[in-house]
Scaffold this active site. Sequence first.
Site, PDB file in Angstrom:
ATOM      1  N   ARG A 258     -22.027 -14.516  19.436  1.00 26.85           N
ATOM      2  CA  ARG A 258     -20.911 -14.794  18.976  1.00 26.85           C
ATOM      3  C   ARG A 258     -20.481 -14.228  17.745  1.00 26.85           C
ATOM      4  O   ARG A 258     -21.123 -13.983  16.723  1.00 26.85           O
ATOM      5  CB  ARG A 258     -20.782 -16.418  18.669  1.00 26.85           C
ATOM      6  CG  ARG A 258     -20.840 -17.202  19.713  1.00 26.85           C
ATOM      7  CD  ARG A 258     -19.441 -17.071  20.720  1.00 26.85           C
ATOM      8  NE  ARG A 258     -19.490 -18.429  21.764  1.00 26.85           N
ATOM      9  CZ  ARG A 258     -19.808 -18.368  22.894  1.00 26.85           C
ATOM     10  NH1 ARG A 258     -20.169 -17.052  23.462  1.00 26.85           N
ATOM     11  NH2 ARG A 258     -19.483 -19.304  23.709  1.00 26.85           N
TER      12      ARG A 258
ATOM     13  N   ASP B  93     -13.831  -5.652  -2.886  1.00 28.97           N
ATOM     14  CA  ASP B  93     -14.945  -4.623  -2.442  1.00 28.97           C
ATOM     15  C   ASP B  93     -15.915  -4.151  -3.472  1.00 28.97           C
ATOM     16  O   ASP B  93     -16.953  -3.529  -3.247  1.00 28.97           O
ATOM     17  CB  ASP B  93     -14.094  -3.184  -1.903  1.00 28.97           C
ATOM     18  CG  ASP B  93     -13.152  -3.403  -0.504  1.00 28.97           C
ATOM     19  OD1 ASP B  93     -13.706  -4.696   0.058  1.00 28.97           O
ATOM     20  OD2 ASP B  93     -12.424  -2.673  -0.356  1.00 28.97           O
TER      21      ASP B  93
ATOM     22  N   ARG C 262       0.912  -1.379   0.012  1.00 29.65           N
ATOM     23  CA  ARG C 262       0.025  -0.023  -0.088  1.00 29.65           C
ATOM     24  C   ARG C 262       0.842   1.115  -0.174  1.00 29.65           C
ATOM     25  O   ARG C 262       1.680   1.415   0.977  1.00 29.65           O
ATOM     26  CB  ARG C 262      -0.939  -0.040   1.268  1.00 29.65           C
ATOM     27  CG  ARG C 262      -1.939  -0.841   0.997  1.00 29.65           C
ATOM     28  CD  ARG C 262      -3.156  -0.725   2.135  1.00 29.65           C
ATOM     29  NE  ARG C 262      -4.051  -1.909   2.355  1.00 29.65           N
ATOM     30  CZ  ARG C 262      -4.893  -2.145   1.462  1.00 29.65           C
ATOM     31  NH1 ARG C 262      -5.250  -1.003   0.633  1.00 29.65           N
ATOM     32  NH2 ARG C 262      -5.813  -3.212   1.578  1.00 29.65           N
TER      33      ARG C 262
ATOM     34  N   THR D  67      -4.909   3.068  -5.643  1.00 28.99           N
ATOM     35  CA  THR D  67      -4.080   2.769  -6.887  1.00 28.99           C
ATOM     36  C   THR D  67      -4.450   3.566  -8.026  1.00 28.99           C
ATOM     37  O   THR D  67      -3.780   4.262  -8.902  1.00 28.99           O
ATOM     38  CB  THR D  67      -4.045   1.149  -7.183  1.00 28.99           C
ATOM     39  OG1 THR D  67      -3.729   0.648  -6.070  1.00 28.99           O
ATOM     40  CG2 THR D  67      -3.320   0.793  -8.354  1.00 28.99           C
TER      41      THR D  67
ATOM     42  N   ARG E  84      -9.752 -12.543   0.837  1.00 28.44           N
ATOM     43  CA  ARG E  84      -8.736 -12.142  -0.376  1.00 28.44           C
ATOM     44  C   ARG E  84      -7.964 -13.352  -0.982  1.00 28.44           C
ATOM     45  O   ARG E  84      -7.272 -13.255  -1.672  1.00 28.44           O
ATOM     46  CB  ARG E  84      -7.866 -11.227   0.140  1.00 28.44           C
ATOM     47  CG  ARG E  84      -8.704  -9.806   0.284  1.00 28.44           C
ATOM     48  CD  ARG E  84      -8.337  -8.524   0.203  1.00 28.44           C
ATOM     49  NE  ARG E  84      -6.396  -8.565   0.585  1.00 28.44           N
ATOM     50  CZ  ARG E  84      -6.044  -7.756   1.227  1.00 28.44           C
ATOM     51  NH1 ARG E  84      -6.637  -6.656   1.884  1.00 28.44           N
ATOM     52  NH2 ARG E  84      -4.483  -7.702   1.726  1.00 28.44           N
TER      53      ARG E  84
HETATM   54  O1  F6P Z   1      -9.576  -3.078  -0.125  1.00 28.31           O
HETATM   55  C1  F6P Z   1      -9.606  -4.356   0.134  1.00 28.31           C
HETATM   56  C2  F6P Z   1      -9.650  -4.863   1.557  1.00 28.31           C
HETATM   57  O2  F6P Z   1      -9.492  -6.076   1.734  1.00 28.31           O
HETATM   58  C3  F6P Z   1     -10.816  -4.408   2.260  1.00 28.31           C
HETATM   59  O3  F6P Z   1     -12.163  -5.146   2.083  1.00 28.31           O
HETATM   60  C4  F6P Z   1     -10.451  -4.559   3.441  1.00 28.31           C
HETATM   61  O4  F6P Z   1     -10.962  -3.621   4.530  1.00 28.31           O
HETATM   62  C5  F6P Z   1      -8.883  -4.059   3.527  1.00 28.31           C
HETATM   63  O5  F6P Z   1      -8.378  -4.297   2.207  1.00 28.31           O
HETATM   64  C6  F6P Z   1      -7.990  -4.682   4.388  1.00 28.31           C
HETATM   65  O6  F6P Z   1      -6.612  -4.096   4.351  1.00 28.31           O
HETATM   66  P1  F6P Z   1      -5.112  -4.607   4.888  1.00 28.31           P
HETATM   67  O7  F6P Z   1      -4.716  -5.908   4.026  1.00 28.31           O
HETATM   68  O8  F6P Z   1      -4.101  -3.560   4.746  1.00 28.31           O
HETATM   69  O9  F6P Z   1      -5.742  -5.203   6.139  1.00 28.31           O
END
Ligand code: F6P
Length: 357
Positions: free
Chosen positions: A275, A136, A74, A114, A284
């Site tokens: 819970r 997202d 990032r 990006t 991801r």
């Molecule tokens: O932008 C994609 C994302 O997976 C979001 O859904 C999530 O909030 C964020 O990135 C998490 O970011 P990181 O991998 O920096 O914890």
Amino acid sequence: MLRIGMLTSGGDCQALNAAMRGVVKGLAANVDELEVYGFENGYKGLIYGNYRLLTSADFSGILTRGGTILGSSRQPFKLMRTPDENGLDKVEAMKQTYYKLNLNCLVILGGNGTQKTANLLREEGLNIIHLPKTIDNDIYGTDVTFGFQSAINIATDAIDCIHTTAASHNRVFIVEVMGHKVGWLTLYAGVAGGADIILLPEIPYDLEKVVEAIQRRSRKGKGFTILAVAEGAISKEDAALSKKEYKAKVAERKYPSVSYEIAAQISDKLGSEVRVAVPGHTQRGGSPCPYDRVLCTRLGAAAAKAIMEEDYGCMIAMVNNKTKRVPLGDVAGKLKMVDPGGQMVKEAKRIGISFGD
Ligand code: F6P
């Protein structure tokens, strides 16, 4: 000789490799001489000149592989104009790398942040093609982003698994789904997983309404309730705060995330256990689903065509199931959010899903 650079930036997703493969295969099949430079770990590679020359072997066998063969990081857009700790002008450094390699264009795969930097580089005179990546699905100008469908599958599986155990134990369960600013993933996974309550950043919730929805289910003899809650779900009271006040409140929060706070509040009101399950980054991970593989192959092939026609400065989007070149200047900096009054939310409400509003 065609020389292209390529980088993947921001949070990764399942189909980045599939998209890069699409671009390179699309070019390799049509161009006599091709050089592909892969920049490592996102914009960092472009800034600091960390790259490697890739061959067609690098793109073989990666259609199904998650993550990114180039690595990612990032690099916040808002800091791009701020020199690094050694005083290096990052934008100038990126331009120098591009010119040193004599690139015809740079293919950039990434989400909103990006895309803003990609647009900045376009404004600085570089030839840019952007491919819309993010679980997202919040990139403006494209119906769908790659990674989204794969993440829906994983988040839905998580809800499915919670369903059976919640039913066995007659529990209220929260599944926290990724998405800080937008709720597409939570909305789709919530509907696909049969969640009873869906809380999204775009629709601030009223806790009383959430509790009422759970009680309504109990009265109908349903012993368990599933909530799909976005990471960025927000209460009506918090939504009324200024950005600064809300940030300060979140910093003070004694819970790891909004889901745990909601769980504690519901538990207080109902006097029963609640819970929380957080699939987190598994959303991801893993390999891209078939839908994303097809999407990326099509976007990649369309990007290759744009490059061969020297039509730069655009995002390759998917609109009405057709690939489309959308000018970066028209979309950079815009977010595609869930419409609280839109069809999908209305239909979900019609079948009894509560959004806590
Ligand atoms: O932008 C994609 C994302 O997976 C979001 O859904 C999530 O909030 C964020 O990135 C998490 O970011 P990181 O991998 O920096 O914890």
